[in-house]
Design a protein around this motif. Structure first.
Motif, PDB file in Angstrom:
ATOM      1  N   LEU A  96      36.247  32.099  51.850  1.00 49.68           N
ATOM      2  CA  LEU A  96      35.666  33.442  51.926  1.00 49.68           C
ATOM      3  C   LEU A  96      34.250  33.460  51.374  1.00 49.68           C
ATOM      4  N   LYS A  97      34.024  32.843  50.234  1.00 49.87           N
ATOM      5  CA  LYS A  97      32.678  32.877  49.646  1.00 49.87           C
ATOM      6  C   LYS A  97      31.685  32.073  50.495  1.00 49.87           C
ATOM      7  N   VAL A 122      30.991  36.926  49.908  1.00 47.08           N
ATOM      8  CA  VAL A 122      31.754  37.741  48.961  1.00 47.08           C
ATOM      9  C   VAL A 122      32.087  36.865  47.762  1.00 47.08           C
ATOM     10  N   HIS A 123      31.832  37.361  46.567  1.00 43.77           N
ATOM     11  CA  HIS A 123      32.186  36.621  45.361  1.00 43.77           C
ATOM     12  C   HIS A 123      33.703  36.581  45.260  1.00 43.77           C
ATOM     13  N   ALA A 124      34.265  35.378  45.394  1.00 38.00           N
ATOM     14  CA  ALA A 124      35.720  35.232  45.426  1.00 38.00           C
ATOM     15  C   ALA A 124      36.166  34.235  44.370  1.00 38.00           C
ATOM     16  N   ASP A 125      37.124  34.659  43.534  1.00 39.37           N
ATOM     17  CA  ASP A 125      37.689  33.794  42.502  1.00 39.37           C
ATOM     18  C   ASP A 125      39.180  33.614  42.753  1.00 39.37           C
ATOM     19  N   ALA A 142      36.327  39.616  45.556  1.00 34.25           N
ATOM     20  CA  ALA A 142      37.735  39.519  45.957  1.00 34.25           C
ATOM     21  C   ALA A 142      38.400  38.494  45.051  1.00 34.25           C
ATOM     22  N   TYR A 143      39.697  38.690  44.806  1.00 36.30           N
ATOM     23  CA  TYR A 143      40.418  37.799  43.899  1.00 36.30           C
ATOM     24  C   TYR A 143      41.677  37.274  44.585  1.00 36.30           C
ATOM     25  N   GLY A 152      40.569  49.869  44.170  1.00 37.52           N
ATOM     26  CA  GLY A 152      39.974  49.356  45.391  1.00 37.52           C
ATOM     27  C   GLY A 152      39.657  47.878  45.374  1.00 37.52           C
ATOM     28  N   THR A 153      39.839  47.202  44.247  1.00 38.99           N
ATOM     29  CA  THR A 153      39.578  45.764  44.175  1.00 38.99           C
ATOM     30  C   THR A 153      40.489  45.021  45.147  1.00 38.99           C
ATOM     31  N   VAL A 154      39.896  44.110  45.928  1.00 42.70           N
ATOM     32  CA  VAL A 154      40.672  43.356  46.914  1.00 42.70           C
ATOM     33  C   VAL A 154      41.340  42.165  46.234  1.00 42.70           C
ATOM     34  N   VAL A 155      42.660  42.072  46.379  1.00 45.08           N
ATOM     35  CA  VAL A 155      43.434  40.951  45.847  1.00 45.08           C
ATOM     36  C   VAL A 155      44.240  40.335  46.990  1.00 45.08           C
TER      37      VAL A 155
END
Length: 604
Positions: free
Chosen positions: A484-485, A490-493, A465-466, A511-514
């Protein structure tokens, strides 16, 4: 990081040890163990994994011993295993210890002890302590402990019991937290306050370089040289219910929902027509000569500190200011003098890197101010001036209510500092008015939890997720990504929205979550344009924005109430915490005890 308990009294020791470990398990849950002692010997039980495995090991057996020590471990040296679990005992099974901290010179000590014939069964740094005490023991355990601690480099909080003194616990401290308590049933110690609340609200915080000798009816405190020390007890205004889940499934959920109340408590007496910060007099600083300000913290507290530093930079642009990770501060050769102000932020007040940065600042004669949640913590005791958040005990590893109380107190502090320096925030009357509304605003955010829960479904099959935002929103999305991470894995940046096109947009696919924030009016339109760029590439966007922002291009929108832009981070934080929480629950994660993490990072 690890949690320690100890009890010596008139009744069984095990009930105190186990209830204390249960309340301290947030400090580490790789393994757990206890040692009980009486005239006949030591009885040690330990198990890899959560505390429940130790509870199973102890079931169905009688444990009448009135003295004991306990430990819940966060692994630093050696993998989680039964052998690496605490307590550690000597080869003769006459001395047992538990340890929180890191012994930096353990390899050299271990090498010499092996040469002396001492056998080692674990990979831990802690095992050298019990053998070193054994090496010096000539029938007086207090003297043996005195000699041993002089050789230990690094950090430690120790509890020691022995067959030769079955009615005594010896406790030593250097750079790791340890509190002492007493009641009619006995004397006890623990790594943190929640472990003792069922027994007392009066505690003694052991200082660095001190040894406490605990007996059922007596507590004595000495320095490492053996000189008797004066004891400074304090009353803790927490109740037992504050450290329990109540009607909630998890501590994290409870602590998210406690925020309206704790924010109100933190602001109580601080804000009326102006901001009241009488504690600043304790700094004894010449404001006209102030040269620079450092904001120093770790983890979530660093995100709060970075937010405050940006406010200070906007409101007092002539005074250089820097937000830095405390873990890097000691090694950066930063300029410090008596006209420097260092602001430290920590929930526990025991974070090792933050305490080390404080020590450096004091060595350079800088003025030191701390924002802390825990009364009597090391950071609070050692700073020139302390401001307390009123979050109460925060048990979940991922910080929620401590973070938002840090934000409101930091905003109050930035207003006060700007006034000291002859400046004033833009729309300061509106800002102060909205500060007083913050508890009600957070209630409104909690009312959106079902919508957030529904939006969190988008994480179900996602590994990434970004988070994006500009200006003050950027600090909020950094904290949102961290949350979140931490709890969902979930890998979140987090990215500055304007930097997307300089590389990160390559990560965006169908489908990428932003998760995007656009709460800062002066840059909101530019942020919206950046978000639309991700939608064009198939992103599934959740937008958090203001009441008046045009959102016709977005399907998933969360709005915060009208509030001064300097305070937008607080309602946004509630939504981001809920998103992380529901995302973690959806994935079946243990939100209170995330893997590999511990609550209070007391090692470097």
């Amino acid at each position: 990081m690890c949690g320690i308990t100890g009890f010596v009294g008139k009744g069984e020791a095990l009930p105190f040890l186990m209830q204390g470990l249960n309340k301290l398990e947030y400090r580490g849950y790789d393994s757990a163990g206890v040692t009980l002692v009486d005239d006949n010997g030591l009885y040690t039980f330990k198990s890899k994994g959560r505390l429940c495995h130790l509870e199973d090991l102890l079931k169905g057996k009688s444990h009448p011993q009135k003295t004991g020590i306990g430990h819940t471990r966060w692994a630093t040296h050696g993998i989680p295993s039964n052998l690496n679990s605490h307590p550690h005992t000597n080869a003769k099974n006459t001395i047992s210890i538990v340890h929180n901290g890191i012994i930096e010179n353990y390899q050299a000590i271990k090498k010499e002890l092996i040469r002396q014939g001492y056998p080692f069964v674990s990979q831990t740094d802690s095992e050298v302590i019990v053998h070193l005490i054994d090496y010096y023991d000539r029938g007086n355990l207090f003297e043996a402990l005195q000699k041993a601690v002089r050789y230990l480099e690094g950090s430690f909080a120790l509890c020691v019991v022995s067959v030769q003194d079955p009615d005594t616990i010896y406790v030593a401290k250097k750079e790791s937290p340890m509190i002492i308590g007493h009641c009619a049933s006995g004397s006890f110690c623990a790594s943190d306050i929640p472990a003792v609340l069922e027994y007392t609200k009066d505690i003694l915080s052991l200082e660095d370089g001190q040894i406490a000798v605990l007996k059922a009816d007596e507590i004595q405190v000495y320095d490492f040289q053996g000189e008797l020390q004066k004891q400074k007890w304090m009353h803790i205004p927490y109740d037992l219910q504050a450290a329990q889940k109540g009607d909630y499934d998890t501590f994290m959920e409870k602590e998210i929902h406690e925020q309206p109340y704790v924010l109100s408590e933190t602001l109580r007496g601080r804000v009326d027509n102006d901001v009241r910060m009488d504690e600043l007099k304790e700094l004894n600083i010449n404001w006209e000569k102030l040269e620079r300000v450092y904001f120093l913290a770790c983890g979530t507290a660093l995100n709060a500190a970075s937010y405050a530093q940006d406010l200070f930079r906007q409101w007092v642009p002539a005074c250089p200011s820097f937000a830095l990770a405390a873990s890097e501060f000691r090694y950066g050769n930063y300029y410090l003098n008596s006209d420097t102000l260092c602001i430290f932020v920590s929930q526990s007040g025991e974070t090792a890197d933050t305490l080390a940065a404080l020590q450096l600042a004091k060595e350079k004669q800088a003025k030191t101010l701390s924002i802390v949640n825990v009364l009597g913590s090391s950071l609070a005791r050692k700073s020139d001036c302390t401001l307390y958040t009123c979050a109460g005990p925060e048990i979940a590893v991922a910080s929620t209510k401590a973070y938002t109380t840090q934000l409101v107190l930091l905003v109050c502090l930035m207003i006060a500092l700007s006034e000291k320096l002859g400046r004033q925030p833009k729309d300061v009357s509106k800002l102060i008015e909205d500060l007083q509304r913050i508890p009600e605003i957070t209630k409104a955010m909690l009312a959106q939890q079902e919508i957030v829960k529904d939006y969190a479904q988008c994480l179900k099959d996602q590994k990434d997720a970004y988070f994006i935002g500009r200006r003050l929103d950027y600090f909020s999305v950094v904290e949102g990504a961290l949350k979140l991470k931490e709890v969902s894995y979930v890998h979140a940046d987090a990215y500055i929205a304007g930097e997307l096109k300089h590389g990160p947009i390559a990560l965006i696919d169908k489908g990428t979550v932003v998760i995007a924030l656009a709460t800062q009016e002066e840059v909101a339109s530019k942020t919206i344009s950046n978000i639309e760029e991700t939608i064009a590439r198939g992103a599934n966007v959740i937008l958090i924005t203001t009441q008046h922002q045009d959102t016709h291009a977005f399907q998933k929108v969360l709005r915060i109430p009208d509030v001064h832009p300097a305070l937008a981070a607080i309602p946004a934080a509630i939504l981001l915490q809920l998103f992380a929480y529901y995302g973690a629950v959806l994935k079946g994660c243990d939100v209170d005890k995330p893997r590999n993490l511990a609550k209070s990072v007391t090692v470097e």
